[in-house]
Design a protein around this motif. Structure first.
Motif, PDB file in Angstrom:
ATOM      1  N   ARG A 136      -2.006  -7.888   0.091  1.00 31.41           N
ATOM      2  CA  ARG A 136      -2.745  -7.402  -1.086  1.00 31.41           C
ATOM      3  C   ARG A 136      -3.506  -8.532  -1.766  1.00 31.41           C
ATOM      4  NH1 ARG A 136       2.127  -4.586  -2.188  1.00 31.41           N
ATOM      5  NH2 ARG A 136       1.948  -2.379  -1.619  1.00 31.41           N
ATOM      6  N   LYS A 179      -0.584   0.385  -4.012  1.00 28.59           N
ATOM      7  CA  LYS A 179       0.454  -0.475  -4.578  1.00 28.59           C
ATOM      8  C   LYS A 179       1.833  -0.217  -3.993  1.00 28.59           C
ATOM      9  CE  LYS A 179      -2.167  -2.570  -7.674  1.00 28.59           C
ATOM     10  NZ  LYS A 179      -2.384  -4.037  -7.640  1.00 28.59           N
ATOM     11  N   ALA A 232      -9.075  -2.926  -1.477  1.00 26.45           N
ATOM     12  CA  ALA A 232      -7.842  -2.496  -2.132  1.00 26.45           C
ATOM     13  C   ALA A 232      -6.909  -1.822  -1.137  1.00 26.45           C
ATOM     14  CB  ALA A 232      -8.165  -1.531  -3.268  1.00 26.45           C
ATOM     15  N   GLY A 272      -7.457  -8.615  -2.016  1.00 26.60           N
ATOM     16  CA  GLY A 272      -8.055  -8.639  -3.342  1.00 26.60           C
ATOM     17  C   GLY A 272      -9.172  -9.660  -3.446  1.00 26.60           C
TER      18      GLY A 272
END
Length: 761
Positions: free
Chosen positions: A512, A524, A521, A516
């Motif tokens: 991640r 989560k 993306a 980023g």
């Protein structure tokens, strides 16, 4: 013999007499052993006889009693001293021999003083509830039980599997003015001197195995040659380095060869006759063994309109390699075949793998087949397993099969096109549709193939074309593997799963952070699916940075392994999966074959109860041998490529950054796939900071950034063929970013402030 009650001992000069018997009686065994254990000043038979007042006619039976105890291993003699045989501590380190029987494993203490007598043999206990399941060749930390008998009967329960140090080192002999020195193959080991008297027959340039001894007050390590392997530049010697360094068994014991030679062809008895089914093999053009065959035809059942019948037949290795035989023990020890550019180290002798279990064209062969009903949508509706006698209708290469489908049939494939090849491809088209709907991880990284000349040197390096014929065989093998796992689960049979865990939360967070920095993306949640990664890869293709993202996605994945417990296969997006399709080269597949034979009542050579009990240990062992094989293949490729590039010192190459660490950059060359290193200290005049979340090195003052996946130009400075190491000089400029944003720990992509000229080299 009646032992009289001992009288109170008298005070004697010399060893203390604990409990002296009457003058006409021998001491009991218990009294003897107690004296040896408690009185350290007893040096020999004479002291022991003095303790118990042995004299006259009692000397002969007393000596006989000591000899009996020594013969039983209860006491031991060291020079002139007698002592009770040392007992193992309650927790100790044990080595399990590589040739130990997996069904009745034993071990010996890893450290033992030879003066204490022979090493005690320890039986290794295991069971279904064992937390640690060791295998032959393992070193273990174990809890010891000596039993209640006078002579210890040792059993052990493994607490932990330990790393086992190599018995020696591998290196190259170099002669110099001072004698000889060893240049280790392992880059992490240091050079050592070899005394001239310890060279055996080794000469300059020879590859040798040595043991290391410490000498002098300063404990300086020196090497002693224990085996001369050969010249590392000679034909076939490069792979021998990895074979010896990783202790891969490559010579079959005489008992194994004898069993293989005595094996005879399996006939039709107890099998279904499928010799008229036109199964064909499709393999690499240079393949020497052919253990899988396929066939497909349209399904005529009105209930499955547009569907297909697909058959996958696999050589019946279980019919020849039975549990408990020398062949089986050796196959288990090896775990799998190992493939090098110049040789194959097979799991089974050629008599089995290349003859009796090779599905040769036109030759009757025993096989275990799965017949699958495939719907028009490509999904499997049902399946059944059969033990058969088959006869391959044709042996084709991938290139032949694909050329025929593409309209370029040859004399062999022309007659096969309509009856065999087109129905196969039609079934595959449907199965491929179902595969795409399932969404396995679409990380299709190219694999380079190294071609050697007659002298074992690199002739060419190329990326083979990825054909639909490859995918056809791959998809049908996957379907057969799934069918095997499903059948065994339905029969409530234990089995070895091929499992692949989902990425850990730590690796997902690292991914991640990296994505980023590229404005990509990922959700989560720690619960991700293969399709989530496929979406990321699709975005990166549009953005033009698919190489960077593919490398990081690959690094985020767990390693596949074998396990008696099932937790699914993340990469293939399958709930259950087992290896069934290659028992010639993988022991796991042989276990699955035996499990199917037992569960379906297909013969008396199925999985034994003892094997069922030891499945966790078998899984651990063959997972380890698989990792060993992968390492050996990778190290050999590195050495061959370093050898190939050693004549190109100073040349410029195009590559991509394949790894970023605090110490520097790893670069993979685009043309050859060779990997090399650029130390951080050589990047430039700036201080380069490692930024983990961006997988980058960034200059503190100038902001020059080098990131995983960047395309760069390098110059080759050094090549070490024996170590398989290359060192590069970086010629390219990096992207310029604002270094202050990096120092503040800002994880968003830093603002670029344009390129800055770099001194041309």
């Amino acid at each position: 013999m009646t032992v009289k009650k001992p009288t109170k001992p008298k005070n004697l000069s010399g060893p203390r007499r604990p409990t002296a018997p009457r003058a006409d009686a021998l001491p009991s065994r218990e009294q003897l052993l107690a004296a040896l254990a408690e009185q350290t000043d007893i040096k020999g038979k004479r002291d022991l006889a003095k303790v118990f007042g042995i004299r006259g006619d009692m000397r002969r039976p007393f000596k006989a009693m000591l000899a009996e105890l020594e013969g039983e291993g209860v006491i031991t003699r060291t020079r002139k001293a007698l002592r009770r045989t040392a007992a193992l501590p309650h927790v100790t380190v044990l080595d399990i021999p590589a040739d130990a029987d997996p069904e009745d494993m034993h071990a010996f203490p890893a450290q033992w003083n030879d003066e204490e007598g022979e090493k005690p043999r320890v039986t290794v206990l295991s069971g279904r509830d064992a937390r640690v399941a060791p295998a032959p060749g393992d070193r273990i930390l174990a809890r010891i039980d000596a039993g209640d008998a006078e002579i210890p009967v040792y059993t052990a329960k493994a607490m932990k599997i330990l790393d086992k140090p190599r018995r020696g080192q591998i290196g190259i002999v170099r002669m110099d003015d001072d004698g000889a020195r060893l240049i280790p193959v392992d880059r992490k080991q240091k050079e050592m001197r070899i005394p001239l008297g310890d060279l055996l027959t080794a000469g300059d340039g020879d590859l040798v195995e040595v043991e290391v001894k410490l000498s002098g007050r300063l404990m300086i390590p020196r090497a002693k040659v224990v085996a001369v392997i050969g010249n590392p530049m000679s034909e076939g010697a490069v792979s021998l380095i990895a074979i010896h360094n990783l202790e891969i068994p490559y010579r079959f014991p005489a008992s194994v060869i004898r069993e293989a030679d005595e094996a005879s062809e399996i006939g039709l008895k107890g099998r279904e006759d499928w010799r008229d089914v036109p199964l064909i093999t499709i393999d690499p053009a240079d393949a020497k063994d052919h253990d899988d065959a396929v066939y497909a035809r349209p399904d005529t059942d009105p209930a499955n309109k547009g569907g297909h019948i697909v058959i996958v037949a696999i050589a019946d290795v279980a019919a020849y390699v039975r549990p408990g035989t020398a062949l089986d023990r050796e196959a288990y020890t090896r775990g799998n075949s190992v493939y090098f550019p110049d040789r194959v180290v097979p799991m089974l002798p050629e008599r089995i793998s290349n003859e009796l279990c090779s599905l040769k064209e036109g030759v009757p062969r025993a096989a275990l087949a799965v017949r699958m009903i495939i719907g028009a949508d490509g999904k499997k509706r049902s399946h059944s397993f059969h033990r058969i006698l088959m006869r391959s209708a044709a042996k084709l290469s991938y290139q032949q099969a694909q050329a025929a489908i593409d309209g370029k049939a040859d004399e062999q494939t022309g007659p096969l096109l309509d009856p065999i090849l087109r129905p196969l491809y039609a079934a595959y088209d449907a199965m491929a549709h179902a595969r795409d709907h399932r969404g396995p991880l679409a990380l299709d990284l190219p694999e380079r193939k190294i071609l050697l000349d007659d002298k074992g040197m690199v002739r060419d390096i190329h990326i083979p074309d990825r054909l639909e014929a490859h995918r056809l065989i791959e998809e049908m093998m996957i379907a057969a593997n799934v069918a095997a796992a499903e059948t065994l689960e339905q029969k409530k049979s234990a089995l070895l799963y091929r499992v692949h865990d989902e990425p850990s939360s730590e690796k997902l967070q690292a991914l991640r952070d990296f994505l980023g920095s590229l404005d990509i993306a990922i959700k989560k949640s720690d619960s991700v699916r293969a399709s989530d990664f496929n979406g990321i890869l699709a975005q990166s293709r549009k953005a033009g940075n698919v190489e960077q993202v593919s490398e990081m996605v690959l690094r985020s994945q767990a390693q596949a392994e074998y396990n008696a417990d099932n937790y699914g296969h993340f990469g293939l997006n399958l709930d259950r999966y087992a290896h069934f399709t290659s028992p010639i080269r993988r022991y796991a597949d042989l276990i699955v074959h035996r499990a199917l034979i037992k569960a379906l009542g297909l013969g008396d050579d199925g999985l034994s109860e003892t094997e069922l009990l030891h499945l966790p240990g078998i899984a651990q062992h063959i997972s380890a041998t698989e990792r060993r094989a992968m390492r050996a293949e990778r190290e050999t490729a590195d050495r061959l490529l370093a050898q190939f590039l050693a004549t190109k010192i100073g040349a410029r190459f195009e590559g991509r950054i394949s790894g970023v660490t605090r110490s520097g950059l790893f670069v993979r060359l685009l043309e050859t796939g060779a990997d090399g290193f650029i130390p951080a200290s050589s990047l430039g005049q700036d201080f380069y900071r490692y930024v983990e979340e961006r997988q980058s090195m960034i200059g503190d003052r100038g902001g020059e950034k080098f990131t995983l996946g960047d395309r760069v130009t390098v110059r080759l400075l050094e090549a070490a063929p024996v170590a398989g190491a290359l060192r590069f000089e970086l010629l390219s400029e990096g992207e310029r970013v604002n270094p202050s944003s990096v120092r503040r720990g800002n994880k968003r992509p830093p603002k670029s402030f344009g390129p800055k000229g770099r001194k041309k080299r």
